[in-house]
Scaffold this motif. Structure first.
Motif, PDB file in Angstrom:
ATOM      1  N   GLY A   1       0.711  -1.157  -0.048  1.00 27.04           N
ATOM      2  CA  GLY A   1       0.035  -0.065   0.046  1.00 27.04           C
ATOM      3  C   GLY A   1       0.774   1.100   0.092  1.00 27.04           C
ATOM      4  O   GLY A   1       2.182   1.265   0.594  1.00 27.04           O
ATOM      5  N   ARG A   2       0.455   2.163  -0.647  1.00 32.58           N
ATOM      6  CA  ARG A   2       1.154   3.447  -0.676  1.00 32.58           C
ATOM      7  C   ARG A   2      -0.162   4.442  -0.890  1.00 32.58           C
ATOM      8  O   ARG A   2      -1.164   4.502  -1.436  1.00 32.58           O
ATOM      9  CB  ARG A   2       2.100   3.625  -1.835  1.00 32.58           C
ATOM     10  N   VAL A   3       0.223   6.096  -0.326  1.00 29.92           N
ATOM     11  CA  VAL A   3      -0.356   6.957  -0.584  1.00 29.92           C
ATOM     12  C   VAL A   3      -0.176   7.546  -1.955  1.00 29.92           C
ATOM     13  O   VAL A   3       0.737   7.516  -2.713  1.00 29.92           O
ATOM     14  CB  VAL A   3      -0.053   8.096   0.472  1.00 29.92           C
ATOM     15  N   GLU A   4      -1.287   7.949  -2.598  1.00 30.69           N
ATOM     16  CA  GLU A   4      -1.238   8.397  -3.977  1.00 30.69           C
ATOM     17  C   GLU A   4      -0.054   9.549  -4.257  1.00 30.69           C
ATOM     18  O   GLU A   4      -0.296  10.461  -3.385  1.00 30.69           O
ATOM     19  CB  GLU A   4      -2.808   8.799  -4.473  1.00 30.69           C
ATOM     20  N   GLY A   5       0.794   9.344  -5.019  1.00 28.25           N
ATOM     21  CA  GLY A   5       1.700  10.454  -5.154  1.00 28.25           C
ATOM     22  C   GLY A   5       2.850  10.227  -4.302  1.00 28.25           C
ATOM     23  O   GLY A   5       4.043  11.055  -4.028  1.00 28.25           O
ATOM     24  N   GLY A   6       2.681   9.381  -3.279  1.00 30.33           N
ATOM     25  CA  GLY A   6       3.635   8.971  -2.274  1.00 30.33           C
ATOM     26  C   GLY A   6       4.474   7.744  -2.242  1.00 30.33           C
ATOM     27  O   GLY A   6       4.436   7.040  -3.435  1.00 30.33           O
ATOM     28  N   LEU A   7       5.314   7.383  -1.160  1.00 31.57           N
ATOM     29  CA  LEU A   7       5.916   6.138  -1.096  1.00 31.57           C
ATOM     30  C   LEU A   7       4.964   5.175  -0.483  1.00 31.57           C
ATOM     31  O   LEU A   7       3.956   5.609   0.301  1.00 31.57           O
ATOM     32  CB  LEU A   7       7.103   6.407  -0.225  1.00 31.57           C
ATOM     33  N   ASP A   8       5.512   3.848  -0.444  1.00 32.57           N
ATOM     34  CA  ASP A   8       5.056   2.712   0.498  1.00 32.57           C
ATOM     35  C   ASP A   8       5.041   2.929   1.771  1.00 32.57           C
ATOM     36  O   ASP A   8       5.721   3.475   2.667  1.00 32.57           O
ATOM     37  CB  ASP A   8       5.611   1.462   0.114  1.00 32.57           C
ATOM     38  N   PHE A   9       3.737   2.447   2.375  1.00 30.73           N
ATOM     39  CA  PHE A   9       3.502   2.864   3.984  1.00 30.73           C
ATOM     40  C   PHE A   9       3.408   1.077   4.576  1.00 30.73           C
ATOM     41  O   PHE A   9       3.552   0.940   5.645  1.00 30.73           O
ATOM     42  CB  PHE A   9       2.550   3.435   4.338  1.00 30.73           C
ATOM     43  N   ASP A  10       3.198   0.057   3.787  1.00 27.53           N
ATOM     44  CA  ASP A  10       2.991  -1.052   4.176  1.00 27.53           C
ATOM     45  C   ASP A  10       2.973  -2.286   3.169  1.00 27.53           C
ATOM     46  O   ASP A  10       2.770  -1.987   2.164  1.00 27.53           O
ATOM     47  CB  ASP A  10       1.489  -1.202   5.058  1.00 27.53           C
ATOM     48  N   SER A  11       3.636  -3.275   3.722  1.00 32.33           N
ATOM     49  CA  SER A  11       3.634  -4.537   2.862  1.00 32.33           C
ATOM     50  C   SER A  11       3.745  -5.835   3.330  1.00 32.33           C
ATOM     51  O   SER A  11       4.710  -6.045   4.100  1.00 32.33           O
ATOM     52  CB  SER A  11       4.926  -4.438   1.816  1.00 32.33           C
ATOM     53  N   SER A  12       2.711  -6.961   3.120  1.00 32.83           N
ATOM     54  CA  SER A  12       2.813  -8.067   3.798  1.00 32.83           C
ATOM     55  C   SER A  12       3.632  -8.742   3.064  1.00 32.83           C
ATOM     56  O   SER A  12       4.567  -9.687   3.415  1.00 32.83           O
ATOM     57  CB  SER A  12       1.431  -8.736   3.476  1.00 32.83           C
ATOM     58  N   ARG A  13       4.366  -8.480   1.786  1.00 34.88           N
ATOM     59  CA  ARG A  13       5.169  -9.290   1.011  1.00 34.88           C
ATOM     60  C   ARG A  13       6.507  -9.124   1.557  1.00 34.88           C
ATOM     61  O   ARG A  13       7.403 -10.049   1.851  1.00 34.88           O
ATOM     62  CB  ARG A  13       5.238  -8.847  -0.355  1.00 34.88           C
ATOM     63  N   ASP A  14       6.799  -7.724   2.064  1.00 36.51           N
ATOM     64  CA  ASP A  14       8.095  -7.503   2.844  1.00 36.51           C
ATOM     65  C   ASP A  14       8.116  -8.173   4.176  1.00 36.51           C
ATOM     66  O   ASP A  14       9.202  -8.861   4.523  1.00 36.51           O
ATOM     67  CB  ASP A  14       8.099  -5.931   3.320  1.00 36.51           C
ATOM     68  N   ARG A  15       7.026  -8.681   4.974  1.00 32.69           N
ATOM     69  CA  ARG A  15       6.980  -9.270   6.104  1.00 32.69           C
ATOM     70  C   ARG A  15       6.844 -10.697   5.799  1.00 32.69           C
ATOM     71  O   ARG A  15       7.498 -11.381   6.617  1.00 32.69           O
ATOM     72  CB  ARG A  15       5.770  -9.002   6.646  1.00 32.69           C
ATOM     73  N   GLY A  16       6.746 -11.129   4.726  1.00 30.33           N
ATOM     74  CA  GLY A  16       6.691 -12.602   4.240  1.00 30.33           C
ATOM     75  C   GLY A  16       5.497 -13.390   4.910  1.00 30.33           C
ATOM     76  O   GLY A  16       5.455 -14.530   4.677  1.00 30.33           O
ATOM     77  N   THR A  17       4.677 -12.716   5.363  1.00 29.77           N
ATOM     78  CA  THR A  17       3.234 -13.412   5.924  1.00 29.77           C
ATOM     79  C   THR A  17       2.011 -12.805   5.254  1.00 29.77           C
ATOM     80  O   THR A  17       1.894 -11.526   5.324  1.00 29.77           O
ATOM     81  CB  THR A  17       3.099 -13.100   7.310  1.00 29.77           C
ATOM     82  N   PRO A  18       1.142 -13.633   4.765  1.00 28.04           N
ATOM     83  CA  PRO A  18      -0.195 -13.079   4.167  1.00 28.04           C
ATOM     84  C   PRO A  18      -0.895 -12.615   5.199  1.00 28.04           C
ATOM     85  O   PRO A  18      -1.014 -12.732   6.393  1.00 28.04           O
ATOM     86  CB  PRO A  18      -0.690 -14.268   3.599  1.00 28.04           C
ATOM     87  N   PHE A  19      -1.670 -11.781   4.733  1.00 26.88           N
ATOM     88  CA  PHE A  19      -2.449 -10.927   5.707  1.00 26.88           C
ATOM     89  C   PHE A  19      -4.005 -11.825   5.745  1.00 26.88           C
ATOM     90  O   PHE A  19      -4.479 -11.817   4.511  1.00 26.88           O
ATOM     91  CB  PHE A  19      -2.774  -9.459   5.195  1.00 26.88           C
ATOM     92  N   ARG A  20      -4.807 -11.958   6.821  1.00 22.41           N
ATOM     93  CA  ARG A  20      -5.991 -12.595   7.059  1.00 22.41           C
ATOM     94  C   ARG A  20      -6.988 -11.586   7.664  1.00 22.41           C
ATOM     95  O   ARG A  20      -6.715 -10.928   8.515  1.00 22.41           O
ATOM     96  CB  ARG A  20      -5.999 -14.024   7.879  1.00 22.41           C
ATOM     97  N   PHE A  21      -8.295 -11.669   6.993  1.00 22.60           N
ATOM     98  CA  PHE A  21      -9.157 -10.867   7.814  1.00 22.60           C
ATOM     99  C   PHE A  21     -10.563 -11.631   7.172  1.00 22.60           C
ATOM    100  O   PHE A  21     -10.724 -12.120   6.399  1.00 22.60           O
ATOM    101  CB  PHE A  21      -9.168  -9.500   7.439  1.00 22.60           C
ATOM    102  N   LYS A  22     -11.747 -11.303   7.896  1.00 17.43           N
ATOM    103  CA  LYS A  22     -13.135 -11.640   7.845  1.00 17.43           C
ATOM    104  C   LYS A  22     -13.630 -10.474   6.711  1.00 17.43           C
ATOM    105  O   LYS A  22     -13.780  -9.345   7.216  1.00 17.43           O
ATOM    106  CB  LYS A  22     -13.991 -11.817   8.707  1.00 17.43           C
ATOM    107  N   LEU A  23     -14.015 -10.739   5.541  1.00 20.52           N
ATOM    108  CA  LEU A  23     -14.616  -9.946   4.794  1.00 20.52           C
ATOM    109  C   LEU A  23     -15.906  -9.388   5.248  1.00 20.52           C
ATOM    110  O   LEU A  23     -16.976 -10.220   5.507  1.00 20.52           O
ATOM    111  CB  LEU A  23     -14.745 -10.746   3.233  1.00 20.52           C
ATOM    112  N   GLY A  24     -16.070  -8.091   4.970  1.00 22.31           N
ATOM    113  CA  GLY A  24     -17.414  -7.601   5.253  1.00 22.31           C
ATOM    114  C   GLY A  24     -17.763  -7.451   6.760  1.00 22.31           C
ATOM    115  O   GLY A  24     -19.072  -6.988   6.979  1.00 22.31           O
TER     116      GLY A  24
END
Length: 541
Positions: free
Chosen positions: A53-76
């Motif tokens: 993720g990044r802010v439009e026109g800015g740099l990245d602020f978060d990445s699960s790929r960098d951590r090497g661990t997928p992100f899990r959540f309950k949809l909706g």
């Protein structure tokens, strides 16, 4: 870094670069890798994604790929920003997409996290790895079910079925409440341990494993699989239940009133079942609840019977017509169903009967439309004689069904042949009408024996529409009217019958009964009116 992944995704390199809008609040999506199926997750499903993720026109602020661990959540469920809930819900397994999320669907005026300024548009590179189906079984979030292992086939148990499950129930802190490693068997309608288990099992397929998240309102029921030692848990406890549907046995309510039930022990072949008149070969043993055997057929060679011929208990007969070839079942007949004279009378009529039965094979009658003209009438005549024999043996219910089958079989199917099939001669048409009259008259006699007087009168009326001076129809309809206290109609019929056949002894006796009944009724009315007038006179004084 995730920034480079964004830069490498140039529109010139990607065949799926067309951006589209999702909803009406400015959420946009551009697919950069197509998914592998057409399925998408449902609200409540637990999804697993990689993202940057990044802010439009800015740099990245978060990445699960960098951590090497997928992100899990309950949809909706509001666990992530609205733009994620709306966007990820459109993704397929293996799909990768760029989402442009406006502030209204992100963090709005808030600063969260510190690297995201207020009113920021966010850009996310999201890859859908997988999801686990989570269903809200109660509609209020009280029972959530996540499938851990898919089951076999497509069918699921019904309310009356007997299921075998393995389970483990724990409190939210991990405290074990109850478990069954060897499996527990129970009827779904009775439930076990807590309402959530029965509700969930009805959505499961054989071999399916699931995890239930259960709020306390759908939780434990003391005394239903919970021992006294289990009752130290807090009164309003949420539960986590690991559940496996090992197998189930279908239970059929044969009579739709729970008086005759059939539990399938071994599933039969194909889809076809015997019907009334089918020749069936069976093996069965009849027992009482204490195990006493009162009847056994087919131990050396299969017992052969014609369905609904009255040779066996009617409840068992009806159950057999719900079976498939090769099926084994346990048939339970409640004493409320009524005692049947096809069964030994050496035990109390209040006994529940248990039949272990196997349908070896069966053959059905030749379809009516395949018969020749003479064969059609011959078949109907034979069925009528079968009904007559049942009537003589006192099996009035079986006989009535035989005549009803005859009328439906002939009247609804054969009439069109009489009217439109030129192969019927005048003599054959006369035979057909005589057959209809005979069956209706015989069925009326059955209905009188069974106390179904209104039905008996209706059958006689059908006869009189074809033959207005039929003495038997007038006589039997008069009998029906007398028993329903419709004396005026009864007198009209009996007088008409005497006009046609003045010397008929049965009609004369019935006329005498009618006059006696009329006298009794007149006396009864006089007593009622006398009492009424006496009370009125007392009130006036």
């Amino acid at each position: 870094m995730a920034v480079s992944s964004f830069k490498s995704s140039s529109k010139a390199e990607l065949p799926y670069s067309l951006e589209r809008e999702i909803g009406t609040q400015g959420l946009r999506k551009r697919i950069i890798q197509q998914g592998s199926s057409w399925l998408t997750p449902f609200p409540g499903d637990e999804v697993e994604v990689h993202y940057s993720g990044r802010v439009e026109g800015g740099l990245d602020f978060d990445s699960s790929r960098d951590r090497g661990t997928p992100f899990r959540f309950k949809l909706g469920q509001g666990e992530v920003i609205k733009g994620w809930d709306d966007g990820v819900a459109t993704m397929r397994k293996g799909e990768r997409a760029i989402f442009t999320i406006p502030p209204e669907l992100a963090y709005g005026e808030m600063v969260s996290p510190p690297m995201i300024p207020p009113n920021s548009t966010l850009i996310f590179d999201v890859e859908m790895l997988s999801w686990s189906s989570v269903r809200d079984l109660s509609g209020d979030g009280g029972i959530l079910k996540k499938i851990i292992k898919e089951g076999e086939g497509w069918s699921t148990p019904k309310d009356a079925d007997e299921v075998l499950v393995k389970y483990e129930a724990r409190l939210e802190d991990g405290t074990l409440i109850s478990k069954s490693d060897d499996g527990i068997e129970f009827h779904l309608s009775d439930g076990y341990l807590c309402p959530a288990i029965a509700k969930a099992v009805k959505t499961m397929r054989k071999g399916e494993k699931a995890e239930l998240s259960v709020r306390f309102s759908y939780g434990l029921e003391h005394g239903n699989g919970v021992t006294k030692s289990d009752c130290s848990f807090p009164p309003k406890s949420n539960l986590s239940v690991h559940l496996e549907l090992v197998s189930w046995k279908s239970v059929i309510d044969v009579t739709d009133d729970k008086k005759v039930k059939k539990k399938v022990i071994k599933v039969g072949e194909g889809y076809d079942r015997p019907s009334e008149g089918s020749l069936a070969k069976v093996v069965y043993t009849g027992k009482l609840e204490d195990g006493t055997i009162f009847e056994s057929k087919g131990s050396e060679e299969p017992f052969e019977l014609m369905c609904f011929e009255g040779k066996i208990h009617e409840g068992l007969d009806r159950a057999i017509t719900t079976m498939k070839k090769g099926e084994k079942a346990l048939v339970t007949i409640s004493p409320d169903y009524g005692f049947d004279n096809a069964v030994s009378k050496d035990f109390p009529k209040s006994a529940t009967l248990l039949y272990e039965v196997e349908l070896i094979s069966f053959t059905k009658e030749k379809p009516f439309w395949k018969m020749e003209t003479a064969e059609k009438i011959e078949t109907c005549e034979r069925k009528k004689e079968d009904g007559n024999m049942l009537f003589k043996n006192g099996k009035f219910l079986f006989a009535s069904k035989k005549y009803e089958k005859e009328i439906i079989f002939y009247y609804l199917q054969a009439v069109k042949y009489i009217e439109f099939d030129h192969s019927f001669t005048d003599e054959e048409k006369s035979q057909a009408n005589a057959l209809r009259i005979s069956c209706n008259l015989n069925n009326a006699a059955c209905k009188l024996k069974l106390g179904e007087y209104v039905e008996a009168a209706g059958l006689c009326t059908k006869v009189l529409e074809l033959d207005p001076f039929n003495v038997k129809a007038l006589y039997r309809r008069s009998q029906s009217y007398i028993r329903t206290s419709d004396l005026e109609k009864a007198e009209i019929d009996i007088k008409k019958a005497l006009t046609v056949d003045p010397n008929n002894r049965d009609v004369k006796l019935e006329y005498k009964k009618l006059k006696d009944k009329a006298k009794e009724y007149a006396k009864y009315q006089a007593e009622i009116f006398g009492t009424m007038f006496s009370r009125m006179a007392q009130l006036e004084t």
